[in-house]
Design a protein around this motif. Sequence first.
Motif, PDB file in Angstrom:
ATOM      1  N   MET A  36       0.832  -1.210   0.000  1.00 26.21           N
ATOM      2  CA  MET A  36       0.000   0.000   0.000  1.00 26.21           C
ATOM      3  C   MET A  36       0.867   1.261   0.000  1.00 26.21           C
ATOM      4  SD  MET A  36      -3.330   0.283  -0.291  1.00 26.21           S
ATOM      5  CE  MET A  36      -4.022  -1.300   0.183  1.00 26.21           C
ATOM      6  N   THR A  38       2.705   4.476  -2.336  1.00 28.17           N
ATOM      7  CA  THR A  38       2.143   5.423  -3.296  1.00 28.17           C
ATOM      8  C   THR A  38       1.876   4.778  -4.652  1.00 28.17           C
ATOM      9  OG1 THR A  38       3.333   7.197  -2.186  1.00 28.17           O
ATOM     10  CG2 THR A  38       2.515   7.663  -4.381  1.00 28.17           C
ATOM     11  N   ILE A  41      -0.999   2.203  -4.465  1.00 26.97           N
ATOM     12  CA  ILE A  41      -2.297   2.871  -4.339  1.00 26.97           C
ATOM     13  C   ILE A  41      -2.726   3.436  -5.694  1.00 26.97           C
ATOM     14  CG2 ILE A  41      -3.503   4.837  -3.313  1.00 26.97           C
ATOM     15  CD1 ILE A  41      -1.726   4.409  -0.798  1.00 26.97           C
ATOM     16  N   ALA A  42      -1.800   4.104  -6.374  1.00 30.62           N
ATOM     17  CA  ALA A  42      -2.129   4.698  -7.674  1.00 30.62           C
ATOM     18  C   ALA A  42      -2.498   3.619  -8.688  1.00 30.62           C
ATOM     19  CB  ALA A  42      -0.957   5.536  -8.184  1.00 30.62           C
ATOM     20  N   ARG A  46      -6.021  -0.288  -3.390  1.00 27.06           N
ATOM     21  CA  ARG A  46      -7.172  -0.181  -2.483  1.00 27.06           C
ATOM     22  C   ARG A  46      -8.355  -1.002  -3.002  1.00 27.06           C
ATOM     23  NH1 ARG A  46     -10.207   5.424  -1.965  1.00 27.06           N
ATOM     24  NH2 ARG A  46     -10.982   4.648  -3.956  1.00 27.06           N
ATOM     25  N   LEU A  49      -7.752  -4.594  -2.266  1.00 29.04           N
ATOM     26  CA  LEU A  49      -7.985  -4.902  -0.856  1.00 29.04           C
ATOM     27  C   LEU A  49      -9.479  -4.961  -0.539  1.00 29.04           C
ATOM     28  CD1 LEU A  49      -6.906  -5.419   1.964  1.00 29.04           C
ATOM     29  CD2 LEU A  49      -6.584  -2.976   2.267  1.00 29.04           C
ATOM     30  N   ILE A  67      -1.853  -7.587   6.295  1.00 29.01           N
ATOM     31  CA  ILE A  67      -0.767  -6.745   6.772  1.00 29.01           C
ATOM     32  C   ILE A  67      -0.299  -5.856   5.629  1.00 29.01           C
ATOM     33  CG2 ILE A  67       1.658  -6.817   7.517  1.00 29.01           C
ATOM     34  CD1 ILE A  67       1.017  -9.319   9.077  1.00 29.01           C
ATOM     35  N   GLU A  68       0.068  -4.621   5.971  1.00 30.99           N
ATOM     36  CA  GLU A  68       0.656  -3.747   4.960  1.00 30.99           C
ATOM     37  C   GLU A  68       2.032  -4.303   4.627  1.00 30.99           C
ATOM     38  OE1 GLU A  68       2.786  -0.195   4.724  1.00 30.99           O
ATOM     39  OE2 GLU A  68       2.384  -1.169   2.817  1.00 30.99           O
ATOM     40  N   GLY A  70       4.450  -3.366   2.503  1.00 28.82           N
ATOM     41  CA  GLY A  70       5.583  -2.548   2.085  1.00 28.82           C
ATOM     42  C   GLY A  70       5.919  -2.832   0.631  1.00 28.82           C
ATOM     43  N   SER A  71       6.623  -1.923   0.019  1.00 23.87           N
ATOM     44  CA  SER A  71       6.961  -2.091  -1.382  1.00 23.87           C
ATOM     45  C   SER A  71       8.084  -3.108  -1.525  1.00 23.87           C
ATOM     46  CB  SER A  71       7.402  -0.751  -1.959  1.00 23.87           C
ATOM     47  OG  SER A  71       8.090  -0.965  -3.162  1.00 23.87           O
TER      48      SER A  71
ATOM     49  N   MET B   1      -3.108  10.743  -8.682  1.00 27.06           N
ATOM     50  CA  MET B   1      -4.186   9.941  -8.100  1.00 27.06           C
ATOM     51  C   MET B   1      -5.527  10.375  -8.672  1.00 27.06           C
ATOM     52  SD  MET B   1      -2.897   7.915  -5.612  1.00 27.06           S
ATOM     53  CE  MET B   1      -1.282   7.747  -4.826  1.00 27.06           C
ATOM     54  N   LEU B   6      -7.704   8.592  -2.367  1.00 24.12           N
ATOM     55  CA  LEU B   6      -6.476   7.799  -2.541  1.00 24.12           C
ATOM     56  C   LEU B   6      -5.268   8.568  -2.013  1.00 24.12           C
ATOM     57  CD1 LEU B   6      -7.067   6.300  -6.114  1.00 24.12           C
ATOM     58  CD2 LEU B   6      -7.156   5.072  -3.949  1.00 24.12           C
ATOM     59  N   LEU B   9      -5.381   8.092   1.674  1.00 22.73           N
ATOM     60  CA  LEU B   9      -4.861   6.763   2.047  1.00 22.73           C
ATOM     61  C   LEU B   9      -3.335   6.762   2.049  1.00 22.73           C
ATOM     62  CD1 LEU B   9      -5.179   3.730   2.616  1.00 22.73           C
ATOM     63  CD2 LEU B   9      -5.555   3.364   0.171  1.00 22.73           C
ATOM     64  N   ASP B  10      -2.776   7.389   1.026  1.00 22.98           N
ATOM     65  CA  ASP B  10      -1.323   7.453   0.883  1.00 22.98           C
ATOM     66  C   ASP B  10      -0.679   8.203   2.054  1.00 22.98           C
ATOM     67  OD1 ASP B  10       1.131   7.177  -0.264  1.00 22.98           O
ATOM     68  OD2 ASP B  10       0.813   8.650  -1.851  1.00 22.98           O
ATOM     69  N   GLU B  13      -0.938   6.232   5.277  1.00 19.96           N
ATOM     70  CA  GLU B  13       0.087   5.175   5.308  1.00 19.96           C
ATOM     71  C   GLU B  13       1.443   5.763   5.717  1.00 19.96           C
ATOM     72  OE1 GLU B  13       0.040   1.679   4.869  1.00 19.96           O
ATOM     73  OE2 GLU B  13      -2.048   2.130   5.295  1.00 19.96           O
ATOM     74  N   LYS B  67      10.305   6.791   2.540  1.00 16.19           N
ATOM     75  CA  LYS B  67       8.915   6.662   2.948  1.00 16.19           C
ATOM     76  C   LYS B  67       8.193   8.000   3.042  1.00 16.19           C
ATOM     77  CE  LYS B  67       7.909   2.282   3.600  1.00 16.19           C
ATOM     78  NZ  LYS B  67       6.785   1.668   2.904  1.00 16.19           N
ATOM     79  N   LEU B  70       6.812  11.295  -1.528  1.00 16.76           N
ATOM     80  CA  LEU B  70       6.113  11.278  -2.801  1.00 16.76           C
ATOM     81  C   LEU B  70       4.616  11.562  -2.648  1.00 16.76           C
ATOM     82  CD1 LEU B  70       6.582  10.931  -5.776  1.00 16.76           C
ATOM     83  CD2 LEU B  70       6.280   8.484  -5.519  1.00 16.76           C
ATOM     84  N   ALA B 121      -9.774   0.252   4.381  1.00 19.41           N
ATOM     85  CA  ALA B 121      -8.452  -0.299   4.028  1.00 19.41           C
ATOM     86  C   ALA B 121      -7.471  -0.079   5.181  1.00 19.41           C
ATOM     87  CB  ALA B 121      -7.930   0.361   2.744  1.00 19.41           C
ATOM     88  N   MET B 125      -5.678  -3.101   7.662  1.00 17.77           N
ATOM     89  CA  MET B 125      -4.227  -3.304   7.772  1.00 17.77           C
ATOM     90  C   MET B 125      -3.687  -2.893   9.139  1.00 17.77           C
ATOM     91  SD  MET B 125      -2.879  -2.093   4.029  1.00 17.77           S
ATOM     92  CE  MET B 125      -3.680  -0.506   4.106  1.00 17.77           C
ATOM     93  N   HIS B 126      -4.358  -1.936   9.776  1.00 16.98           N
ATOM     94  CA  HIS B 126      -3.851  -1.396  11.047  1.00 16.98           C
ATOM     95  C   HIS B 126      -4.977  -1.291  12.066  1.00 16.98           C
ATOM     96  CE1 HIS B 126      -0.642  -0.299   8.292  1.00 16.98           C
ATOM     97  NE2 HIS B 126      -1.482   0.441   7.602  1.00 16.98           N
TER      98      HIS B 126
END
Lengths: 124, 181
Positions: A36, A38, A41-42, A46, A49, A67-68, A70-71, B1, B6, B9-10, B13, B67, B70, B121, B125-126
């Motif tokens: 999840m 950038t 997501i683009a 989402r 999911l 779980i997220e 990560g890239s 986006m 979205l 969401l980004d 995160e 992280k 962007l 979402a 995840m969290h």
Amino acid sequence: MEKIKSLEDLKNLRDKAKETLRTRSGDVKVTIFASMGTVGIAAGAREVLKMIISELEKRNFSDVEIIEGGSLGLDVEEPVLTIERAGTKITYGKVTPEMAKQIVIQHVINGQPIGEYVIARSKK
Amino acid sequence: MKELSLNILDIVENSVNASAKNIDIVIEESAREDTLVIKINDDGRGMDESVLKSVRDPFMTTKSSKKVGLGVSLLNASAQMCDGRLDVASSPGKGTNICAVFKNSHLDRPPLGDISGTLVAVMAMHPGINISYCHKINDKIFAVNTSSLRELMSPLPLNNPAVLKGIEEYIKSNLENLKEG
């Protein structure tokens, strides 16, 4: 699913879900790693999911943890989805909601990975 | 986006990756002022001045600290395109506050889109993180927070699929009401 408009409706859903919830056998059976970041997501992570949650709900399968992830540095393959089941991690790339639905039914619930979508595998 | 939800969401995160435990999301639509405001406040580890300075620049930030930047630079670009602006306030240990302002009627303004999908979402995840969401349209307001939802749905966990689906429907129908009124 019935319309849920109020907290009272949510409470009713909880009471119903409590009854039908299969007793957990202890540990979580399957872990789903959703990427999840950038780029993910683009690219539609989402929506992927959301489809996963819908299918799990439809099939009353809750022995799963999301779980997220990560890239993985595989931006070109986003949205990326990794499923860990029975000690093996399998990664799918360019996942669409439709593919996610198949992955939940065949792999997450029934343990049969879908070979044509797989981009990586690893044993724990 | 394609949708501002979205972007949200980004950014959320990012907050989670900065170890935030509490995240407040506020959306304010005002017809009188013709603005759409998105605020995201977290109690994560925050950013020091050098990161903060470059946070809008996609080239600086992706290289220095992967992280962080962007997502913010995308929201910044989007706001500026709509006669708006983006403010970021942050300091180490004090969390981060992001505020994006859009001219609501601007032709280039992306739709808010699927807010309930974004919130669900994050909850999936969290489940342990406290998200508070507040959406104002003119004088009307809808607010929800995950700590009371967690209590309400107990003993089922917030990330149970049936619970998530129910919460998604709850938020969706309340936001529809808010828009109609």
